[in-house]
Each structure stands twice: as C-alpha cells, then as structure tokens.
Design a protein around this motif. Structure first.
Motif, PDB file in Angstrom:
ATOM      1  N   ILE A 114      -1.693   5.538  -1.069  1.00 46.01           N
ATOM      2  CA  ILE A 114      -3.084   5.781  -0.692  1.00 46.01           C
ATOM      3  C   ILE A 114      -4.027   4.970  -1.567  1.00 46.01           C
ATOM      4  CG2 ILE A 114      -2.844   8.068   0.353  1.00 46.01           C
ATOM      5  CD1 ILE A 114      -3.398   9.335  -2.289  1.00 46.01           C
ATOM      6  N   ASP A 115      -5.168   4.609  -0.975  1.00 48.75           N
ATOM      7  CA  ASP A 115      -6.199   3.885  -1.704  1.00 48.75           C
ATOM      8  C   ASP A 115      -6.787   4.775  -2.791  1.00 48.75           C
ATOM      9  OD1 ASP A 115      -5.920   1.683  -0.020  1.00 48.75           O
ATOM     10  OD2 ASP A 115      -7.453   2.410   1.373  1.00 48.75           O
ATOM     11  N   ASP A 116      -7.175   4.170  -3.890  1.00 53.15           N
ATOM     12  CA  ASP A 116      -7.840   4.908  -4.964  1.00 53.15           C
ATOM     13  C   ASP A 116      -9.300   5.127  -4.574  1.00 53.15           C
ATOM     14  OD1 ASP A 116      -8.986   5.854  -7.322  1.00 53.15           O
ATOM     15  OD2 ASP A 116      -7.658   4.657  -8.587  1.00 53.15           O
ATOM     16  N   PRO A 117      -9.737   6.402  -4.413  1.00 51.41           N
ATOM     17  CA  PRO A 117     -11.113   6.658  -3.988  1.00 51.41           C
ATOM     18  C   PRO A 117     -12.126   6.567  -5.122  1.00 51.41           C
ATOM     19  CG  PRO A 117      -9.989   8.733  -4.314  1.00 51.41           C
ATOM     20  CD  PRO A 117      -8.966   7.646  -4.576  1.00 51.41           C
ATOM     21  N   ASN A 118     -11.630   6.423  -6.358  1.00 55.37           N
ATOM     22  CA  ASN A 118     -12.533   6.343  -7.499  1.00 55.37           C
ATOM     23  C   ASN A 118     -13.255   4.995  -7.467  1.00 55.37           C
ATOM     24  OD1 ASN A 118     -13.789   6.209  -9.992  1.00 55.37           O
ATOM     25  ND2 ASN A 118     -12.084   7.138 -11.094  1.00 55.37           N
ATOM     26  N   PRO A 119     -14.588   4.975  -7.299  1.00 57.77           N
ATOM     27  CA  PRO A 119     -15.291   3.700  -7.205  1.00 57.77           C
ATOM     28  C   PRO A 119     -15.181   2.856  -8.469  1.00 57.77           C
ATOM     29  CG  PRO A 119     -16.847   5.536  -7.425  1.00 57.77           C
ATOM     30  CD  PRO A 119     -15.498   6.128  -7.187  1.00 57.77           C
ATOM     31  N   VAL A 120     -14.888   3.514  -9.592  1.00 62.99           N
ATOM     32  CA  VAL A 120     -14.746   2.774 -10.844  1.00 62.99           C
ATOM     33  C   VAL A 120     -13.396   2.073 -10.926  1.00 62.99           C
ATOM     34  CG1 VAL A 120     -14.653   3.006 -13.353  1.00 62.99           C
ATOM     35  CG2 VAL A 120     -16.334   4.319 -12.044  1.00 62.99           C
ATOM     36  N   ALA A 121     -12.349   2.733 -10.403  1.00 60.81           N
ATOM     37  CA  ALA A 121     -10.989   2.224 -10.574  1.00 60.81           C
ATOM     38  C   ALA A 121     -10.439   1.508  -9.352  1.00 60.81           C
ATOM     39  CB  ALA A 121     -10.052   3.372 -10.943  1.00 60.81           C
ATOM     40  N   GLY A 122     -11.067   1.668  -8.180  1.00 57.58           N
ATOM     41  CA  GLY A 122     -10.549   1.089  -6.948  1.00 57.58           C
ATOM     42  C   GLY A 122     -10.630  -0.427  -6.917  1.00 57.58           C
ATOM     43  N   GLY A 123     -10.017  -1.003  -5.897  1.00 60.63           N
ATOM     44  CA  GLY A 123     -10.055  -2.451  -5.713  1.00 60.63           C
ATOM     45  C   GLY A 123      -8.836  -3.183  -6.229  1.00 60.63           C
ATOM     46  N   GLY A 124      -7.834  -2.439  -6.691  1.00 61.40           N
ATOM     47  CA  GLY A 124      -6.646  -3.087  -7.224  1.00 61.40           C
ATOM     48  C   GLY A 124      -5.879  -3.882  -6.188  1.00 61.40           C
ATOM     49  N   ALA A 125      -5.830  -3.376  -4.949  1.00 57.26           N
ATOM     50  CA  ALA A 125      -5.098  -4.076  -3.897  1.00 57.26           C
ATOM     51  C   ALA A 125      -5.700  -5.449  -3.632  1.00 57.26           C
ATOM     52  CB  ALA A 125      -5.080  -3.241  -2.624  1.00 57.26           C
ATOM     53  N   ASP A 126      -7.022  -5.517  -3.583  1.00 57.47           N
ATOM     54  CA  ASP A 126      -7.685  -6.811  -3.352  1.00 57.47           C
ATOM     55  C   ASP A 126      -7.413  -7.779  -4.502  1.00 57.47           C
ATOM     56  OD1 ASP A 126      -8.721  -5.964  -0.946  1.00 57.47           O
ATOM     57  OD2 ASP A 126     -10.650  -5.354  -1.790  1.00 57.47           O
ATOM     58  N   ARG A 127      -7.412  -7.260  -5.714  1.00 56.60           N
ATOM     59  CA  ARG A 127      -7.133  -8.117  -6.869  1.00 56.60           C
ATOM     60  C   ARG A 127      -5.715  -8.668  -6.798  1.00 56.60           C
ATOM     61  NH1 ARG A 127      -8.780  -6.367 -13.011  1.00 56.60           N
ATOM     62  NH2 ARG A 127      -8.152  -8.289 -14.118  1.00 56.60           N
ATOM     63  N   LEU A 128      -4.776  -7.833  -6.390  1.00 55.99           N
ATOM     64  CA  LEU A 128      -3.393  -8.281  -6.261  1.00 55.99           C
ATOM     65  C   LEU A 128      -3.260  -9.354  -5.182  1.00 55.99           C
ATOM     66  CD1 LEU A 128      -1.760  -4.765  -6.512  1.00 55.99           C
ATOM     67  CD2 LEU A 128      -1.253  -6.663  -8.073  1.00 55.99           C
ATOM     68  N   ARG A 129      -3.887  -9.109  -4.040  1.00 57.59           N
ATOM     69  CA  ARG A 129      -3.804 -10.091  -2.951  1.00 57.59           C
ATOM     70  C   ARG A 129      -4.402 -11.436  -3.368  1.00 57.59           C
ATOM     71  NH1 ARG A 129      -5.365  -5.379   0.261  1.00 57.59           N
ATOM     72  NH2 ARG A 129      -3.593  -4.739   1.548  1.00 57.59           N
ATOM     73  N   ALA A 130      -5.528 -11.361  -4.093  1.00 56.52           N
ATOM     74  CA  ALA A 130      -6.183 -12.599  -4.528  1.00 56.52           C
ATOM     75  C   ALA A 130      -5.287 -13.400  -5.468  1.00 56.52           C
ATOM     76  CB  ALA A 130      -7.501 -12.266  -5.220  1.00 56.52           C
ATOM     77  N   ALA A 131      -4.373 -12.721  -6.143  1.00 54.04           N
ATOM     78  CA  ALA A 131      -3.447 -13.403  -7.050  1.00 54.04           C
ATOM     79  C   ALA A 131      -2.163 -13.827  -6.353  1.00 54.04           C
ATOM     80  CB  ALA A 131      -3.115 -12.482  -8.224  1.00 54.04           C
ATOM     81  N   GLY A 132      -2.085 -13.602  -5.045  1.00 56.69           N
ATOM     82  CA  GLY A 132      -0.915 -14.038  -4.288  1.00 56.69           C
ATOM     83  C   GLY A 132       0.207 -13.029  -4.203  1.00 56.69           C
ATOM     84  N   VAL A 133      -0.054 -11.788  -4.620  1.00 56.94           N
ATOM     85  CA  VAL A 133       0.964 -10.743  -4.530  1.00 56.94           C
ATOM     86  C   VAL A 133       0.935 -10.128  -3.137  1.00 56.94           C
ATOM     87  CG1 VAL A 133       1.756  -8.529  -5.474  1.00 56.94           C
ATOM     88  CG2 VAL A 133       0.745 -10.253  -6.996  1.00 56.94           C
ATOM     89  N   GLU A 134       2.093  -9.944  -2.526  1.00 55.67           N
ATOM     90  CA  GLU A 134       2.165  -9.272  -1.231  1.00 55.67           C
ATOM     91  C   GLU A 134       1.859  -7.792  -1.426  1.00 55.67           C
ATOM     92  OE1 GLU A 134       5.400  -8.268   2.325  1.00 55.67           O
ATOM     93  OE2 GLU A 134       5.976  -9.521   0.621  1.00 55.67           O
ATOM     94  N   VAL A 135       1.026  -7.223  -0.563  1.00 55.68           N
ATOM     95  CA  VAL A 135       0.590  -5.831  -0.725  1.00 55.68           C
ATOM     96  C   VAL A 135       0.822  -5.067   0.571  1.00 55.68           C
ATOM     97  CG1 VAL A 135      -1.350  -4.292  -1.211  1.00 55.68           C
ATOM     98  CG2 VAL A 135      -1.146  -6.468  -2.440  1.00 55.68           C
ATOM     99  N   LEU A 136       1.411  -3.891   0.436  1.00 48.95           N
ATOM    100  CA  LEU A 136       1.638  -2.994   1.564  1.00 48.95           C
ATOM    101  C   LEU A 136       1.077  -1.626   1.211  1.00 48.95           C
ATOM    102  CD1 LEU A 136       3.066  -2.128   4.238  1.00 48.95           C
ATOM    103  CD2 LEU A 136       5.123  -1.760   2.871  1.00 48.95           C
ATOM    104  N   GLY A 137       0.112  -1.155   1.984  1.00 50.58           N
ATOM    105  CA  GLY A 137      -0.514   0.133   1.713  1.00 50.58           C
ATOM    106  C   GLY A 137      -0.239   1.140   2.815  1.00 50.58           C
TER     107      GLY A 137
END
Length: 346
Positions: free
Chosen positions: A109-132
C-alpha cells in the motif's frame, strides 16, 4: 495492482508479501510508526534476508533486511508499505534501496503520510522496477489503526464497556464490581497495553480514583503502559492515583472531543482506548468519533436505570447507528463482541 511491468511470478510475489506481513507483526503495534515487514528475494525467488521495524528510532524494515547481506544488487525487495522518502530519525528507505542496487521493489500500500510518501516515484526515477498494490487489502487491515490516524489526523478510537446481557453497567445502587469475570478483566488490561493512550472523564477519576495501568495475570506492570488522558475541566486531584502513573498524565481540561483528539495526534498518539463511564463513551459515539467498540457481556440480568450508554443521538429507529460485528469471542463465562461502525453510519 499497478506495475511498471507485469510480475513474472504472481504466486511467488504474493507468498513473499504474506511472509513480510507476518514479519511486520513482530514490531510494536503502538507508537507513532506503522508495523512494516520486508523480505529480499534472489532472482530464483528464494528469500535471502528478512527484516521488520522494531519501533521509533530503529532501522526501518527495508534497512533491517539489507543489513543482513553484504550485497543486495539485483534482488527484489518485498515490503508491506511503500518505502519512505523522508529523512527523520533514520534516512529514506527508497534511497537506501537504490544505493544497495535492488532491482525491483514490490509493496502493498501507498504511504499516506504526506511527509514520508513518494518513495515509489523516487525509486522509478532511479530506474528501479516498482510494483504496488500486492495484497493491499491484507496490509490495510493490519495497518488500519495507523492508516486511519494518518487519514483523519486523529487517533484510532476504541470504545470499551462492560455490561450485563440487558445492557446495564451497574446495579440500581451503583455497584458495578465485578460485572465481568477475571478473563474479561485481564483482556481489558491487554487492550490497554495495545493502545498508546487511555481516556476517561473527570467524573470517573473523582468517583473511582482509577490507576489505569496495564497489568499481567500476576499484577505486574506490562512492558507498555498507555498514557492516561482525562477529559473535563475539573483538575485531577493531587492525591489521585493517576498522578503516579508510570507513563505520565495528560489533562485536556475540556470536553471538546475533536479538539482533544487533535491534541493527541500532535503528540503522535495513534491509538486511543476510551474506558470512561457511560457519559464519555456516549459522547464519543454521538460525535461520530469511534472506530471500534469492544463490548464485554456478562451472563446476568440487572435491570434498572444504570445503562452502559446514555444518549447517543438516536431518537428513532431510522437513526440507529449500525455496527458491523467483526468477531465474537468467549472469555470465561463472558462474551466479547468486537464491532465497527458501518460505512455511512453516524
């Protein structure tokens, strides 16, 4: 389920996620942070490392798992919550996974915390495959109190009461010890320990002088103690047992429930156990601020006016507050009914 590319082995990924969910439960249910588990998979699908979050200030689950290996390049990280993208007491897990060379990240599940969220986008931007979205419903149930607190900006509220089968919390003369048996009373202590804070009103404090500690079968203090919270303008007496509580004392000095919950949220209290009398329990229900109710039912009839609840804002059947029964347990001779307000309820 959303993905940058379809999983090569759905069953393998879901099996790993179930293991991660099991690991998550090893972490504390109380405190500001969620329970999170992580497993690292080799390209063959073998689990090569595991980790979980052990509480505030400790390594997050992903970092805990990475620490078990000298080299994580090319591995798949399966984690129950989107890796965080925030530097607090620890660094961002998304960056740790990138630096470790993990090839794919699977999360529930996505992190609903506005302070901590956004990790998936950061991973994708670095070329990591992401499955949520893998086993999202199971993860959401595990994290429901924390997710509710994040979404609503207030603690998850559990309201408890004990009554006879005909709904009385005391006999006509006011005596109430003990309606329920020892098994129920011990279960209440365990529930206290499973919450960050325990709430009563000043009426209960003045009438009963409760200690509100969480104790084991032998009377010993349990490792986690909920901080007592007192609603009401009347100060807690200097001689009250609450003033010796091992977790301290929070006096809100008012009866504005919504404002009080906001104050508790600011203190990072995620779970509140409401154990006051009928007045406070009814006020929380009337205000629509209850997420779960625990009703301990004793096999006796008392009759009389001492009902477990007062006015909850219902004047006609069409206004009745619906509950969804989650389970019914037997505790000695008593019954425990666990229920939650139905969607669209008051």
């Amino acid at each position: 389920m959303t993905s940058d590319s379809a999983p090569t082995d759905t069953a393998r990924v879901e099996s790993a996620m179930r293991r991660a969910l099991s690991l998550a439960t090893h972490g504390p249910a109380v405190g500001a942070n969620p329970q999170v588990g992580c497993v690292l998979l080799a390209p063959s699908g073998e689990i090569v490392a595991e980790g979980w979050h052990r509480g505030a200030g400790s390594d997050h689950a992903e970092v805990d798992a990475l620490a078990q290996l000298p080299d994580a390049r090319g591995l798949t990280a399966v984690v129950t919550l989107e890796p965080c993208n925030h530097t607090g007491r620890t660094g961002p897990c998304a960056q740790a996974l990138i630096e470790a060379g993990v090839a794919r990240v699977v999360y529930a599940i996505d992190d609903p915390n506005p302070v901590a969220g956004g990790g998936a986008d950061r991973l994708r931007a670095a070329g990591v495959e992401v499955l949520g979205g893998v086993l999202a419903d199971e993860a959401a149930e595990l994290l429901l109190p924390w997710l509710t607190s994040m979404r609503l900006g207030r603690p998850w509220v559990t309201v408890k009461w004990a009554s006879s089968l005909d709904g009385r919390a005391a006999a006509a003369d006011g005596s109430s010890q003990w309606i329920t048996g020892t098994a129920s009373r011990q279960h209440v202590h365990e529930q206290r320990a499973a919450h960050d804070a325990i709430a009563v009103g000043t009426g209960t404090v003045l009438a009963d002088d409760p200690s509100l500690t969480a104790r084991g079968d032998g009377g010993e203090l349990l490792p986690h103690q909920p901080v007592p919270v007192v609603f009401g303008a009347t100060p807690v007496p200097e001689t009250a047992r609450l003033r010796q509580h091992p977790a301290g004392l929070i006096e809100l000095a008012h009866r504005d429930l919504a404002a009080g919950l906001a104050e508790l949220d600011a203190r990072e209290i995620r779970r509140l156990f409401v154990e006051g009398g009928p007045t406070l329990a009814s006020a929380f229900i009337r205000a629509g601020l209850v997420d779960e109710v625990l009703i301990y039912l004793a096999p006796m009839l008392l009759g009389g006016p001492r009902t477990a609840l007062d006015d909850v804002g219902v004047t006609t059947m069409s206004e009745a507050l619906g509950l969804s029964i989650r389970r019914i347990d037997t505790l000695g001779n008593d019954l425990l009914v666990v229920a939650r307000p139905t969607a669209g309820g008051h």
